[in-house]
Design an enzyme around this catalytic site. Structure first.
Site, short mmCIF file in Angstrom:
data_model
loop_
_atom_site.label_atom_id
_atom_site.label_comp_id
_atom_site.label_asym_id
_atom_site.label_seq_id
_atom_site.Cartn_x
_atom_site.Cartn_y
_atom_site.Cartn_z
N LYS A 132 4.79 8.88 5.31
CA LYS A 132 5.08 7.51 4.87
C LYS A 132 6.41 7.52 4.15
CE LYS A 132 3.02 3.44 5.04
NZ LYS A 132 2.06 2.94 6.04
P1 NAD Z 1 3.99 -7.75 5.81
O1 NAD Z 1 5.11 -7.53 4.89
O2 NAD Z 1 4.31 -8.25 7.18
O3 NAD Z 1 2.98 -8.79 5.15
C1 NAD Z 1 2.43 -8.63 3.88
C2 NAD Z 1 1.73 -9.93 3.51
O4 NAD Z 1 1.04 -9.74 2.26
C3 NAD Z 1 2.67 -11.11 3.29
O5 NAD Z 1 2.06 -12.28 3.76
C4 NAD Z 1 2.81 -11.18 1.76
O6 NAD Z 1 3.11 -12.47 1.29
C5 NAD Z 1 1.40 -10.78 1.35
N1 NAD Z 1 1.30 -10.24 -0.01
C6 NAD Z 1 2.14 -9.41 -0.65
N2 NAD Z 1 1.70 -9.15 -1.88
C7 NAD Z 1 0.53 -9.83 -2.02
C8 NAD Z 1 -0.42 -9.97 -3.06
N3 NAD Z 1 -0.26 -9.34 -4.22
N4 NAD Z 1 -1.51 -10.75 -2.84
C9 NAD Z 1 -1.68 -11.39 -1.66
N5 NAD Z 1 -0.82 -11.30 -0.63
C10 NAD Z 1 0.27 -10.52 -0.83
O7 NAD Z 1 3.15 -6.40 5.85
P2 NAD Z 1 2.14 -5.91 6.95
O8 NAD Z 1 2.87 -5.06 7.91
O9 NAD Z 1 1.34 -7.07 7.45
O10 NAD Z 1 1.20 -4.92 6.11
C11 NAD Z 1 0.10 -5.39 5.34
C12 NAD Z 1 -0.82 -4.22 5.03
O11 NAD Z 1 -1.26 -3.64 6.25
C13 NAD Z 1 -0.21 -3.07 4.24
O12 NAD Z 1 -1.20 -2.47 3.44
C14 NAD Z 1 0.21 -2.10 5.32
O13 NAD Z 1 0.32 -0.76 4.84
C15 NAD Z 1 -0.95 -2.26 6.27
N6 NAD Z 1 -0.68 -1.83 7.64
C16 NAD Z 1 0.34 -2.38 8.36
C17 NAD Z 1 0.52 -1.98 9.68
C18 NAD Z 1 1.56 -2.60 10.58
O14 NAD Z 1 1.56 -2.28 11.76
N7 NAD Z 1 2.41 -3.50 10.10
C19 NAD Z 1 -0.31 -0.99 10.22
C20 NAD Z 1 -1.33 -0.45 9.45
C21 NAD Z 1 -1.51 -0.90 8.16
#
Ligand code: NAD
Length: 416
Positions: free
Chosen positions: A106
């Site tokens: 990561k």
């Molecule tokens: P992203 O940046 O596209 O979206 C994050 C979202 O969370 C946004 O809508 C933001 O406004 C919201 N957010 C941020 N802080 C917040 C809070 N304190 N309370 C409520 N909402 C909040 O990110 P993403 O890629 O969608 O990732 C989200 C989660 O999923 C993370 O934990 C990431 O590690 C995990 N994840 C992502 C992927 C991927 O393919 N993008 C894969 C596996 C896991």
């Protein structure tokens, strides 16, 4: 993440609990408790006003016994070494659980992308890519998007790395735009995977999809696509949120319309056909399925008691603390752990990498078919082991994953 919870301690605690169940040799436990490699870089960037700011970035490889390390890059003001270490360890378990030939890594940069221009973010991304270039590569460590990074960032990293090598190297990152070696269906993959496992869980519990209500925290890449695909599959998505707050309509929301509102106003908050709720209230709604898809550490011992859903599908990494996990288990809530629930992204990243290193494109149909196949098989395997060993789904998933990593380490042995 709450200031009180150290994600790395949480990741180690989860690992140690399962290591005991598996009776792992001590040398393997000692190695797996620590990352293989940690890189910290201080990256100077010329800001638009001419000033130079220095940002701190990280890249951690937890383990690569089963193949090149794999994991996203996060841009967030709270990024720190312990968070990156925990996320890297979770990636090792995730790739092992879904049985793709990758290890876990990561990265992240402590920054606030919301306060930076696109040009500043591009300079930051390229300089960070340059700083870690000797330690990444298609056979070494392959970054991908994570919180507040997307395909644009991946194209900049791919370009910077390719310039340094003097030849195009699309396999150095996944989650790229399709015009530079990205794969169709990557953007939606994590959200699609979340919904596939939610659907399988509903089947197991006898909940008809047409009657199932869903609340989703986070409306970014994972949250939005999960909302959209769930809606299109017939689930009723009643609440969504972002960092500014949430919205709720018991009759259901149309995720496409909510996204239009977010695009014009910057948030889901204020969407006309719903009432405003806080992120805390969203987690405590009376729905069938809760999908935390934002940040880690949001379901804790403080609120777990007030969560009354049938299924939690962990779209985010590490949204549930170990204490909360226990409470939810005692309440009979089915928690589908992050390393299974959100593995769709890394599975399709694997397809993208295969596409890149073989220079052979994949169709969207093939991507979706193979994603379903791998996820359903992992889901069934986890449910089966949880029944056999009378453990919760997280412990079962960890047992399968850690055992695979351990077997690879034993086969390779400890050199010299
Ligand atoms: P992203 O940046 O596209 O979206 C994050 C979202 O969370 C946004 O809508 C933001 O406004 C919201 N957010 C941020 N802080 C917040 C809070 N304190 N309370 C409520 N909402 C909040 O990110 P993403 O890629 O969608 O990732 C989200 C989660 O999923 C993370 O934990 C990431 O590690 C995990 N994840 C992502 C992927 C991927 O393919 N993008 C894969 C596996 C896991």
């Amino acid at each position: 993440m709450s200031d009180l919870i150290n994600p790395y301690s949480m990741a180690i605690e989860q690992f140690e609990r399962v290591a005991k169940l598996l009776d792992l040799p001590n040398w393997i436990i000692e190695i797996l408790k620590k990352p293989k490699r940690e890189i910290i870089v201080h990256v100077p960037v010329v800001m638009d006003n001419g000033e130079v700011r220095v940002f701190t970035g990280y890249r951690v490889v937890h383990n690569d016994a089963r193949g090149p390390a794999k994991g996203g890059i996060r841009y967030h003001p709270n990024v720190n070494l312990d968070e990156v270490r925990a996320l890297a360890m979770w990636m090792t378990w995730k790739t092992a659980l879904v049985n793709i030939p990758f290890g876990g890594a990561k990265g992240g940069i402590k920054c606030n992308p919301k306060e930076m221009s696109d040009a500043e973010i591009e300079r930051l991304t390229r300089r960070y890519a340059y700083a870690i270039a000797d330690f990444i590569g298609p056979d070494v460590d392959i970054p991908a998007p994570d919180v507040y990074t997307d395909s644009r960032h991946m194209a900049w990293i791919m370009d910077t790395y390719s310039m340094l090598k003097g030849r195009p190297v699309p396999g150095v990152v996944t989650g790229k735009p399709t015009c530079v070696g990205g794969i169709p269906g990557r953007k939606e993959a994590t959200g699609r995977g979340v919904v596939i496992v939610a659907r399988e869980a509903c089947r197991r519990l006898g909940i008809p999809i047409s009657k199932a209500t869903v609340a989703i925290q986070g409306f970014g890449n994972v949250g939005y696509h999960a909302a959209l695909i769930a809606h299109d599959m017939g689930f009723r998505v009643v609440a969504v949120s972002d960092s500014k707050g949430g919205i709720y309509n018991p009759n259901g929301l149309n995720p496409r319309k909510v996204m239009e509102h977010k695009k014009t106003t910057g948030s889901v908050v204020g969407f006309k056909e719903a009432k405003s709720i806080s992120n805390e209230e969203l987690l405590e709604l009376n729905v069938d399925i809760l999908i935390p898809a934002a940040v880690e550490g949001v379901i804790t011992a403080r609120n777990a008691d007030r969560i009354n859903v049938k299924i939690i599908v962990e779209g985010a990494n590490g949204p549930t603390t170990p204490e909360a996990d226990q409470i939810l288990y005692e309440k009979g809530i089915m928690v589908i752990p992050d390393i299974l629930a959100n593995a769709g992204g890394v599975i399709v990243s694997y397809f993208e990498w295969v596409q890149n290193i073989t220079w052979t494109p994949w169709s969207l149909e093939k991507v979706r078919r193979e994603l379903e196949r791998i996820l359903i098989s992992a889901f069934n395997e986890v449910v089966k082991l949880s029944k056999e060993r009378e453990v919760n789904l997280r412990e079962a998933a960890y047992m399968i994953a850690i055992n695979r990593v351990s077997e690879a380490m034993k086969a390779r042995g400890l050199w010299p």
